[in-house]
Design a protein around this motif. Structure first.
Motif, PDB file in Angstrom:
ATOM      1  N   UNK B  98       0.850  -1.184   0.000  1.00 59.05           N
ATOM      2  CA  UNK B  98       0.000   0.000   0.000  1.00 59.05           C
ATOM      3  C   UNK B  98       0.888   1.238   0.000  1.00 59.05           C
ATOM      4  N   UNK B  99       0.665   2.110  -0.981  1.00 64.45           N
ATOM      5  CA  UNK B  99       1.352   3.399  -1.050  1.00 64.45           C
ATOM      6  C   UNK B  99       0.324   4.450  -0.654  1.00 64.45           C
ATOM      7  N   UNK B 100       0.673   5.331   0.267  1.00 67.90           N
ATOM      8  CA  UNK B 100      -0.299   6.336   0.702  1.00 67.90           C
ATOM      9  C   UNK B 100       0.400   7.638   1.009  1.00 67.90           C
ATOM     10  N   UNK B 101      -0.349   8.710   0.978  1.00 69.99           N
ATOM     11  CA  UNK B 101       0.216  10.012   1.285  1.00 69.99           C
ATOM     12  C   UNK B 101      -0.606  11.112   0.649  1.00 69.99           C
ATOM     13  N   UNK B 102      -0.152  12.348   0.804  1.00 68.48           N
ATOM     14  CA  UNK B 102      -0.925  13.474   0.261  1.00 68.48           C
ATOM     15  C   UNK B 102      -0.692  13.593  -1.238  1.00 68.48           C
ATOM     16  N   UNK B 103      -1.570  14.323  -1.911  1.00 73.59           N
ATOM     17  CA  UNK B 103      -1.353  14.599  -3.321  1.00 73.59           C
ATOM     18  C   UNK B 103      -0.030  15.327  -3.491  1.00 73.59           C
ATOM     19  N   UNK B 104       0.126  16.446  -2.788  1.00 76.62           N
ATOM     20  CA  UNK B 104       1.340  17.259  -2.910  1.00 76.62           C
ATOM     21  C   UNK B 104       1.991  17.458  -1.550  1.00 76.62           C
ATOM     22  N   UNK B 105       3.318  17.611  -1.542  1.00 74.14           N
ATOM     23  CA  UNK B 105       4.022  18.031  -0.332  1.00 74.14           C
ATOM     24  C   UNK B 105       3.786  19.527  -0.180  1.00 74.14           C
ATOM     25  N   UNK B 106       3.162  19.906   0.939  1.00 69.07           N
ATOM     26  CA  UNK B 106       2.812  21.321   1.086  1.00 69.07           C
ATOM     27  C   UNK B 106       3.724  22.038   2.084  1.00 69.07           C
ATOM     28  N   UNK B 107       4.160  21.325   3.116  1.00 65.06           N
ATOM     29  CA  UNK B 107       5.091  21.907   4.092  1.00 65.06           C
ATOM     30  C   UNK B 107       5.660  20.748   4.900  1.00 65.06           C
ATOM     31  N   UNK B 108       6.787  20.988   5.556  1.00 64.60           N
ATOM     32  CA  UNK B 108       7.409  19.921   6.340  1.00 64.60           C
ATOM     33  C   UNK B 108       6.476  19.456   7.445  1.00 64.60           C
ATOM     34  N   UNK B 109       5.876  20.409   8.107  1.00 68.45           N
ATOM     35  CA  UNK B 109       5.011  20.067   9.231  1.00 68.45           C
ATOM     36  C   UNK B 109       3.869  19.161   8.797  1.00 68.45           C
ATOM     37  N   UNK B 110       3.201  19.566   7.727  1.00 67.82           N
ATOM     38  CA  UNK B 110       2.049  18.788   7.262  1.00 67.82           C
ATOM     39  C   UNK B 110       2.473  17.417   6.763  1.00 67.82           C
ATOM     40  N   UNK B 111       3.609  17.373   6.049  1.00 68.08           N
ATOM     41  CA  UNK B 111       4.020  16.087   5.465  1.00 68.08           C
ATOM     42  C   UNK B 111       4.382  15.099   6.562  1.00 68.08           C
ATOM     43  N   UNK B 112       5.078  15.588   7.593  1.00 70.59           N
ATOM     44  CA  UNK B 112       5.456  14.666   8.676  1.00 70.59           C
ATOM     45  C   UNK B 112       4.218  14.179   9.418  1.00 70.59           C
ATOM     46  N   UNK B 113       3.217  15.029   9.507  1.00 73.62           N
ATOM     47  CA  UNK B 113       1.965  14.616  10.149  1.00 73.62           C
ATOM     48  C   UNK B 113       1.314  13.484   9.352  1.00 73.62           C
ATOM     49  N   UNK B 114       1.289  13.638   8.018  1.00 73.12           N
ATOM     50  CA  UNK B 114       0.716  12.577   7.196  1.00 73.12           C
ATOM     51  C   UNK B 114       1.562  11.317   7.279  1.00 73.12           C
ATOM     52  N   UNK B 115       2.890  11.476   7.234  1.00 73.83           N
ATOM     53  CA  UNK B 115       3.781  10.313   7.257  1.00 73.83           C
ATOM     54  C   UNK B 115       3.534   9.477   8.510  1.00 73.83           C
ATOM     55  N   UNK B 116       3.302  10.158   9.606  1.00 75.01           N
ATOM     56  CA  UNK B 116       3.060   9.446  10.858  1.00 75.01           C
ATOM     57  C   UNK B 116       1.815   8.579  10.739  1.00 75.01           C
TER      58      UNK B 116
END
Lengths: 343, 343, 343, 343
Positions: B98-116
């Motif tokens: 399964x590959x998952x994540x946001x459409x776009x990387x928008x900021x470090x803070x948001x991306x790390x939140x999604x990664x978690x």
């Protein structure tokens, strides 16, 4: 933009959508109906990005009223764009132009032979691929810069303008140096990096329609080039993909007439790639001029059976002469002379 | 290859075609029939270029028997290609990924939140766009290298492998440096210059199917990458264009099962882009695993309504957890465990 | 309904449109914007016929907000339609159903042989064509009433419900007499005269999706049957036409899940006609149940190579048994048992 | 027919296929190649039903060489079919015909008003629907026999031939009694029961192309009518379905030229239904004649905004006159006069 709420949306849902619209800087106009509420968005001068609205609770649908493109539209600019090439030929004005030549540049000798017959036929622009985007990695990929130099020689000798395809940044730079028009092929219509790059080169660009591109997507692709600073874009309808394999593609003849109402850019048609069959090229070229195209692009070869690529859709020299005679009659009936070399 | 002569072809026509076949180095086997003659071509070890034959007098049609691709085909290589990533996850083997994540990387803070939340959900590969090919030049185009650095940070922190898109030579070089898989988007599927380039970079490549690409064209595009020296290609079905606008595209679910019979390469499915609607993602993801896909790619966001792009097709965190639970059951029923992080 | 005026529309144009809307009995709500005026239409309880509006001077576009269908929609009726057949099997409820049988009824002996294996496999509905709509006039066209009598015999003997196709008024009357479900094929989906007729017969109807029918057109076709007095309609997704000839059609798997959100009618999937290949039937049938279909229809034959039509897409008996085993697992995972014969 | 064996097929597989071909009464010619064996089938005088072959072990593919249709093909009959109507007008000969009239017959007064302007414009065939197949059950469905009587009155008064649509057996009988040409609409193109019926009525039939019908399917549908005893069939291209909603359908202009090479039947074009927009009708009608159509069908109305159906695609009287003037010039350039009323 119109936001359509679902039947089961609550008053709070409607309120939240109105708030979101205000936060984007626009005015929300709710219209409660028998079945559901719709909310008009007022105050935008072009299409609003709907991603913040579309997923809100209670939203059934978002409908765009404005076209997403701008600089390419006739509403933005009423006057037709007319592009004048170095050999004096104009595209998008009153004249109708014929572009002709081989699919690929194969050798100097062969190219000059074709150029001679193209010039004689009354066509004013010479086509010929130096960089060939081929479906299979095992097919002939073109002569590259050597091909461009051969084309330049043909231009010097016969006064024809040159159009040839670019497939990446490096080839685009080279094509812009040697040719009069940089062609972007159907497969690269949404290669946005390449569109931006050719938008910066200062040469007219002919943008072929992608095989399954909607009119909107095609015009937005052109918008990339204009937005990068290059107003001289020619559209080229070359057939779209359909369910029937009877011909290679389906020539979308209506798209030519429709483009005239949507954009100020010139549009030409490519009946050879649209049909893939020599015996369909002349009838479809006639139809293209009759529907209002600013020109056609055809393939020709002194001996089509010897061509390295796309021979089966190339016209014999005599067929080219006959076709141009017919195109002249149709275009004059519509009040448009056929463009010719000034010398 | 079979050359079908027209009913009115003369004996001389048949002879000339046989001669042309011999000149290409193959053997011609004429089969005179009640209605017409067909000529079999024998001795070719892959598809013959038919351009010298198709236009000869008396030829009605040329029919290809062999597939035009070679290195990607199952006939060429019986064993499945299994790609092992740096975090130990394998694609194309027994496990389903399964590959998952946001459409776009928008900021470090948001991306790390999604990664978690992605790591917690059981997915093993993090997706997120740093270079975004957008239909309109006025839409958000991505953070570029800054986005890649953020993705690399998420990898270091959560052990997830990274997949992200490249859109030209320069971005491909950067993506290959920072990510585990270089994604080529649907719009660039036939950007052959880019395919050759990523074929030389030594990183696994995920090749999305073009919006109106046939299976043959898709496999030939993959062949470009293999032919440039890179055997690690993952196919990704993401929906094809159709006449119905009820959903953004039509998920071609059969293509996933069909790919398994035609090629040894792994294939994953992208239900979010295929449907464009959040409520369709889970059902279509289940169908993808049930039909035999090696994995799925989905979009997720802690608060989809705030996403800068493609929010309406992103799963809420809870939806992602529920979906992965269902996918695990279906894949285990088919004898395939769900891939997991080794640490 | 929203009427979008062109940028160059005058105040008088806007006024005239508002008058025309009033004359249709609705309220007009003009919304002047930066670029253009849009006029909302309020007060309609279903889609307004726009032919009197669309051609008025200054009108750029007419956008419909409401769906054009009514009785088939989930907004009209929240509860799912559950159809109970004479053998106790229910379609559209919790259970998932399997319909199986030969493409065509060829003889009593052969049909009873298939019926036996279908009953043993766990399927509850027997399919088999007595009237065959064939693309070519030279293909086998079915046994007609004799075929229906054979089907009725199989029902009496094995307790299976019977589904078979009608192709005109006369055959519909006969099918309604002998069978449990009247099937309308894809090619007749917009044969409105036939739809009205089967709407009056009082038998459940299975309506296959036309080869290039949008969801809207399909639901409107169902609306014809409901509007003629028959609420028992089953939809059947059987693949749509696309540009790729790799499979016969493209199974629109998303349409199955989407139908669940748009209508209260049951929906089943037909993977054999969608793919045309035996080896694709099982994977696509699994996908269909995983995506949420209420059932699947498959073809089976004791010796497919001997079948008079569609043999290449028929399952061998063992394949049918294996498939039903897999479908049971997926449907139970989704909380739905497989329907079974009560006796 | 050519049977392509898979690479892994054994000698026994090849033998079994050859035996099966012999049992069908044909001769098998195996051609062992480098990669695989292909088996030519010789001795058939038309397309072989492949269902007994396609599913045999070791068979990879079956390729048809002959067209599946026969009586409609140019190979079957070299001379063009020319249909002479009661008012002396001929279709399929040298002349080009114009069919014009309202979408639907709405009242005697209105129809006679249109008939007058149609006769005056130079068109020779009056169109007008008495039975309307409408996508929605809630739309106006036509006046039925009363409409036919009105059309007959217009014929008596103005000498125009009449074409109008039939939608089932009963309406076909009535249309054949009152009109000169029975029209079968796109949605009924594969309503084979209706095709057989109109094949028995002795009236010329105009067969519109189905929205997603291939050329082969269309010609096979015509074959149904010829095979039922009626040689007088006119084909009508009216646009095919595509992915772009910019126009209602895509006019497949190449199909018109292609039909000329495949069949001896006349072909006309319907630009109004192909495009759905009044401003596209004239350009696309010009293109249709330029590509070689035997005629065009257009809609006209004295006051289009008042029409009950399809008003937005109807020409104003002046537009019809102007268009016919242009069509005359193009057809004469191609050596074809415009057909006219003899009186």
């Amino acid at each position: 933009m119109l936001v359509v709420m679902s039947k089961s949306a609550t008053e709070q849902h409607v309120k939240d959508v109105c708030t979101a619209i205000s936060q984007l800087g626009f005015e929300a106009r709710p219209m409660p109906g028998e079945q559901r509420t719709a909310i008009g968005v007022v105050g935008n001068d072009r299409r609003v990005d709907d991603s913040h609205i579309r997923g809100l609770p209670g939203v059934a649908n978002v409908i765009h009223v404005s076209a997403p493109y701008k600089q390419v539209s006739r509403e933005w600019r009423q006057d037709r764009t007319v592009i004048e090439l170095t050999n004096g030929v104009r595209i998008g004005g009153d004249e109708v132009v014929v572009m002709a030549g081989p699919c690929a540049v194969e050798s100097e000798e062969k190219l000059l032979e074709v150029a001679a017959l193209v010039a004689k036929s009354g066509a004013t622009i010479l086509r010929g691929g130096a960089y060939k985007p081929r479906t299979s990695p095992y097919s002939f990929q073109g002569l590259g810069v050597d091909g461009l130099k051969i084309l330049a020689k043909a231009r010097a000798q016969y006064g024809l303008a040159i159009i040839t395809e670019a497939i990446d940044h490096a080839s685009a730079d080279a094509v812009a140096e040697y040719a009069d028009i940089v062609q972007i092929g159907a497969r690269n219509m949404q290669n946005f990096a390449l569109l931006k790059h050719v938008g910066s080169l200062g040469r007219p660009v002919m943008l072929k329609r992608g095989m399954s591109a909607t009119m909107k997507e095609w015009l937005l692709a052109a918008e990339y080039i204009l937005n990068a600073g290059n107003p001289n874009v020619i559209l080229c309808e070359r057939g779209i993909r359909s369910f029937d394999s009877a011909t290679r593609n389906v020539m979308d003849i209506t798209a030519v007439a429709l483009a005239k109402t949507l954009t100020h850019l010139p549009i030409v048609a490519d009946p050879a790639h649209a049909t893939g069959r020599r015996d369909m090229v002349a009838p479809v070229a006639r139809a293209s001029i009759a529907v209002g195209a600013d020109g056609v692009m055809v393939e020709t070869h002194p001996r089509p059976n010897e061509a390295l690529s796309d021979g089966p859709q190339s016209l014999y020299p005599q067929q080219l002469d006959d076709l141009i005679g017919q195109l002249r009659q149709i275009s004059e009936m519509l009040g448009r002379p056929l463009g010719q070399l000034s010398r």
